[in-house]
Design an enzyme around this catalytic site. Structure first.
Site, PDB file in Angstrom:
ATOM      1  N   HIS A 123       0.809  -1.208   0.000  1.00  0.00           N
ATOM      2  CA  HIS A 123       0.000   0.000   0.000  1.00  0.00           C
ATOM      3  C   HIS A 123       0.848   1.267   0.000  1.00  0.00           C
ATOM      4  CE1 HIS A 123      -3.296  -2.707   1.136  1.00  0.00           C
ATOM      5  NE2 HIS A 123      -2.462  -3.224   1.993  1.00  0.00           N
ATOM      6  N   CYS A 124       2.151   1.148   0.235  1.00  0.00           N
ATOM      7  CA  CYS A 124       2.956   2.342   0.507  1.00  0.00           C
ATOM      8  C   CYS A 124       4.044   2.592  -0.520  1.00  0.00           C
ATOM      9  CB  CYS A 124       3.586   2.228   1.899  1.00  0.00           C
ATOM     10  SG  CYS A 124       2.386   2.126   3.240  1.00  0.00           S
ATOM     11  N   LEU A 125       4.995   1.658  -0.629  1.00  0.00           N
ATOM     12  CA  LEU A 125       6.196   1.934  -1.412  1.00  0.00           C
ATOM     13  C   LEU A 125       5.932   2.293  -2.870  1.00  0.00           C
ATOM     14  CD1 LEU A 125       9.032  -0.426  -0.171  1.00  0.00           C
ATOM     15  CD2 LEU A 125       8.572   1.941   0.403  1.00  0.00           C
ATOM     16  N   ILE A 167       3.503   3.884  -4.017  1.00  0.00           N
ATOM     17  CA  ILE A 167       2.609   5.040  -4.100  1.00  0.00           C
ATOM     18  C   ILE A 167       3.173   6.275  -3.424  1.00  0.00           C
ATOM     19  CG2 ILE A 167       0.342   5.911  -3.384  1.00  0.00           C
ATOM     20  CD1 ILE A 167      -0.718   3.061  -3.723  1.00  0.00           C
ATOM     21  N   ASP A 168       3.625   6.126  -2.170  1.00  0.00           N
ATOM     22  CA  ASP A 168       3.972   7.290  -1.354  1.00  0.00           C
ATOM     23  C   ASP A 168       5.019   8.204  -1.984  1.00  0.00           C
ATOM     24  OD1 ASP A 168       2.180   6.126   0.296  1.00  0.00           O
ATOM     25  OD2 ASP A 168       3.596   5.573   1.869  1.00  0.00           O
TER      26      ASP A 168
END
Length: 419
Positions: A260-262, A264-265
């Site tokens: 969910h993070c790498l 996108i963020d």
């Protein structure tokens, strides 16, 4: 009188927070618009690895936890924490979940209430986007009438060492009173609170953390490609470099980045820099390019390996080990392994996959889920290790696999090629 906490979003961030808050003595309402989630939560059936069924059942027995899809159950809250997803849509930050949560909770904001955003987002979101929604919907003003802050989530699903309670928690507030209120709240939940001077610093902090990981993973991914072409064992070099006790942090290559993070963020940060300053964030864009192409590189290496064994990818039986994006994580939707599987299927491979952690209803068509038995391993023309789940028997993989392509450095032998 116990304080009422509302946690909007009961995923891998919101549910552990809700459980810790119950332990700390709060009356907790977990809001989630997914009816399946709400039904399972109220039946004490957890779908989040870090929260066991027994912990969920204990929360229900305490009488201090309710899962609901109705914001009416949030009425009268003292503190609301928003932990909803923040995806990208065509390269642009998608804040619709934050917007929906803000608009829904706004009419319930009372004087003296506190609202905290935990969703990862670009600097300025809390003050410039969420604050107006809350003020318009409530008829109140922050910080005069209610407290507002941002605290980046730092959940690492499946990590047995670093949990919500013992991971330092960065907190920020719209003003000094908000910061004090929010720091006091999290001080009841976690062991260490780290206050910062502004909402934007806290928002940037989270993006910095994940961008740091993203660019370093890209570094070793590209290094692995060149090292293999130079005939150098990149894994041995990484092991050797890892003995240095200062000035180095270990990162390892893989088939791409997922979750969910790498993926996108860092793009949130790049978008903000481009939009506000008119500059490209070249480190992030280069890292995106490298990591996005790693699934293609894995497929290319697999094709070369099969060619050396006089086999074509079309018609070859390929067994993929691990579809989730990390060890012991069950969500495969953001996994680079799924990209590998899709590419192999399009090339005509007979694709099988083993992963006890994933729901096969989430998989694209053309992938058959199997158990990694000795017979299944022996029947495969190629076995590809994409996620190194500890439940796999790697000795059996080494013994029975005719050709093993290992992207995670778990196997050895004459029949094994490593990324």
């Amino acid at each position: 009188m116990r304080e009422k906490l509302v946690v909007v979003g009961q995923g891998y961030v919101g549910l552990p927070l809700a459980m810790r808050a119950v332990d700390a003595g709060f009356d907790v309402v977990g809001i989630d618009l997914d009816e399946w989630r709400v039904k399972r939560l109220n039946a004490a059936e957890s779908y989040v690895e870090d929260v066991g069924d027994d912990l969920l059942a204990a929360a229900h027995r305490s009488g201090r936890y309710l899962a609901s899809g109705d914001y009416a159950d949030a009425e009268g809250f003292d503190i609301c924490v928003i932990t909803v997803p923040t995806p990208l849509r065509e390269g642009v930050p998608d804040l619709r979940h934050i917007g929906s949560a803000g608009e829904s909770i706004a009419p319930l904001v009372r004087r003296g209430a506190t609202v905290v955003l935990e969703s990862t987002t670009y600097p300025g979101t809390t003050e410039e986007y969420l604050r107006p929604l809350l003020e318009e919907g409530s008829g109140l003003q922050a910080p005069e009438d209610f407290f507002l802050g941002y605290s980046p989530e730092r959940i690492d699903p499946g990590n047995p060492q670093w949990r919500l309670d013992n991971t330092p928690k960065v907190v920020s507030g719209l003003d000094g009173a908000s910061l004090e209120r929010i720091g006091a709240f999290y001080g009841r939940i976690v062991q260490e609170v780290v206050p910062v001077s502004s909402l934007q610093v806290a928002e940037l902090c989270k993006l910095l953390e994940n961008t740091f990981r993203h660019v370093n993973i890209a570094l070793v991914n590209e290094l692995s490609i060149f090292a293999q072409q130079l005939g150098i064992d990149v894994w041995e070099a990484i092991d050797a470099a890892s003995t240095k006790p200062f000035g180095y942090m270990r990162f390892t290559p893989g088939p791409g980045v997922g979750g969910h993070c790498l993926p996108i963020d860092p793009s949130y940060l790049s978008w903000k820099v481009k939009r506000s300053l008119g500059h490209n964030f070249r480190f992030v864009e280069l890292a995106n390019d490298i990591n996005d192409h790693m699934p293609d590189h894995v497929v290319h290496r697999l094709i070369l390996g099969l060619n050396r064994r006089s086999k074509s990818i079309k018609g070859s039986r390929v067994l993929l080990l691990g579809l989730a994006y990390k060890k012991n994580a069950g969500d495969c939707r953001e996994s680079p392994a799924i990209e590998v599987a899709r590419a192999l299927w399009k090339l005509g491979a007979d694709v099988r996959a083993a992963d006890p952690h994933v729901d096969d209803s989430l998989l694209p068509p053309g992938i058959e889920i199997v158990r990694p038995t000795g017979r299944e391993l022996a029947l495969a023309d190629a076995v590809v290790i994409l996620t190194d789940h500890d439940c796999f028997d790697y000795e059996l993989v080494e013994q029975m696999g005719a050709f093993v392509f290992d992207t995670r450095n778990r196997c050895r032998g004459p029949n094994v090629e490593r990324l």
